[in-house]
Design a protein around this motif. Structure first.
Motif: not given
Ligand SMILES: Nc1ncnc2c1ncn2[C@@H]1O[C@H](COP(=O)(O)OP(=O)(O)OP(=O)(O)O)[C@@H](O)[C@H]1O
Ligand SMILES: [Mg+2]
Length: 308
Positions: A6-14
């Motif tokens: 939930g720290v934002g791995k997917t957001v940062v990947s994007a």
């Protein structure tokens, strides 16, 4: 991309994929854990095992293309068997649950199937950048360690060869870097520091800059007296508004003080460059918010002390 849940791995990947596109690089994002909001951030539906184009390349700005796909162990096994002329038995093998039996006997086998496929994609060099949205931190270590563990337990044959090649990719700092993501909060920062040392010591991977995600930006005039500020802006406050604004400002400055402490503590405990991304106030991150994050990412990269 690795970090606590939930720290934002997917957001940062994007964000990285969008930033790469803006400087003309093509990216393939690989998702290992089912449903995420990746496609939505590009204004698209869902993802599939087959590659999906999330944003087309070209255009006036000469953007790079962004593609994405999912990658599960079962599907990777099917591919592996197909590539080795065993497609006739592969479907039956997978649907019978045989992989689960093997995985119980040889832990790490599923991870190596996924990483083996990632290695194949990397080797095919069909993209400038390959972003792997890895599982949450605890699992990321076992996930990336799988190659080393299997090399020790399986001494010969195709699994050994696969594990050796995966380890070669993971430990080659020119080919692969792990970007750790955290929020500016106590527990995620502690976990990131532990994970960083574990990954370097136990897996031998190179680390890129760390990403501190979800920082509250400074607001000019945050400490101004609401009534006076309203007057300057040519409006008047209604009853109770000054108090509510003061409370909101106090909340925000507390939060900003805390995040500054955590950012400093992280810098102190881990000698890695930091890339800082803002918290975007929205119900759902879509293409506009992603553009904003990508612009910030590129500005932060430009401001890094040296090429890392
Ligand atoms: N910079 C940001 N600003 C605003 N919201 C954010 C930001 N980064 C992440 N979020 C939101 O926080 C939630 C978690 O982000 P995300 O899904 O990227 O985390 P994750 O690390 O991939 O989670 P998981 O471990 O479940 O895969 C999402 O709802 C996302 O929209
Ligand atoms: Mg995710």
């Amino acid at each position: 991309m690795a970090g606590k849940g939930g720290v934002g791995k997917t957001v940062v990947s994007a964000t990285i994929a969008r930033a790469a596109a803006r400087v003309g690089l093509s990216t393939l994002v690989v998702e290992v854990e089912g449903k995420s909001g990746l496609a939505t951030m590009f204004g698209q539906q869902g993802l599939d095992y087959d590659e999906t184009v999330l944003s087309a390349g070209g255009g006036r700005a000469g953007d790079g293309e962004v593609r994405a796909r999912t990658l599960t162990p079962d599907e990777a096994l099917l591919d592996y068997l197909r590539d080795h002329g065993l497609s006739r038995i592969s479907k039956r093998l997978v649907s019978s649950g045989a992989l689960d039996v093997v995985a119980t006997a040889a832990p790490g086998i599923k991870d190596i199937l996924v990483l083996g496929k990632v290695k194949q994609l990397e080797r095919a060099a069909a993209t400038d950048l390959l972003v792997l949205d890895a599982p949450a931190a605890g699992h990321a270590i076992t996930f990336l360690q799988a190659a080393r563990v299997l090399l020790d337990t399986v001494r010969v044959g195709p699994i050994n060869a696969q594990a050796r090649e995966v380890l070669e990719m993971l430990t080659d700092h020119a080919r692969c870097r792990v970007v750790l993501v955290t929020l500016p909060e106590e527990t995620p920062v502690n976990e990131l520091v532990d994970t960083a040392f574990n990954l370097e010591d136990r897996v031998g991977v190179g680390l890129g800059p760390v990403v501190v995600n979800g920082l509250y930006d400074d607001i000019p005039g945050l400490h101004a007296e609401p009534a006076a500020a309203a007057e300057t802006a040519g409006t008047a406050l209604r009853k109770g508004e000054a108090q509510a604004l003061r409370a909101a400002a106090a909340f925000r400055s507390d939060r900003m003080e805390l995040q500054a402490e955590q950012v400093a503590r992280l810098a102190d405990r881990l000698p890695l460059a930091q890339i800082r991304l803002p918290f975007v106030f929205t119900t759902e991150i879509g293409p506009d918010e992603l553009d904003l994050l990508a612009a910030r990412f590129l500005a932060e990269v430009d401001a890094l002390p040296e090429v890392v």
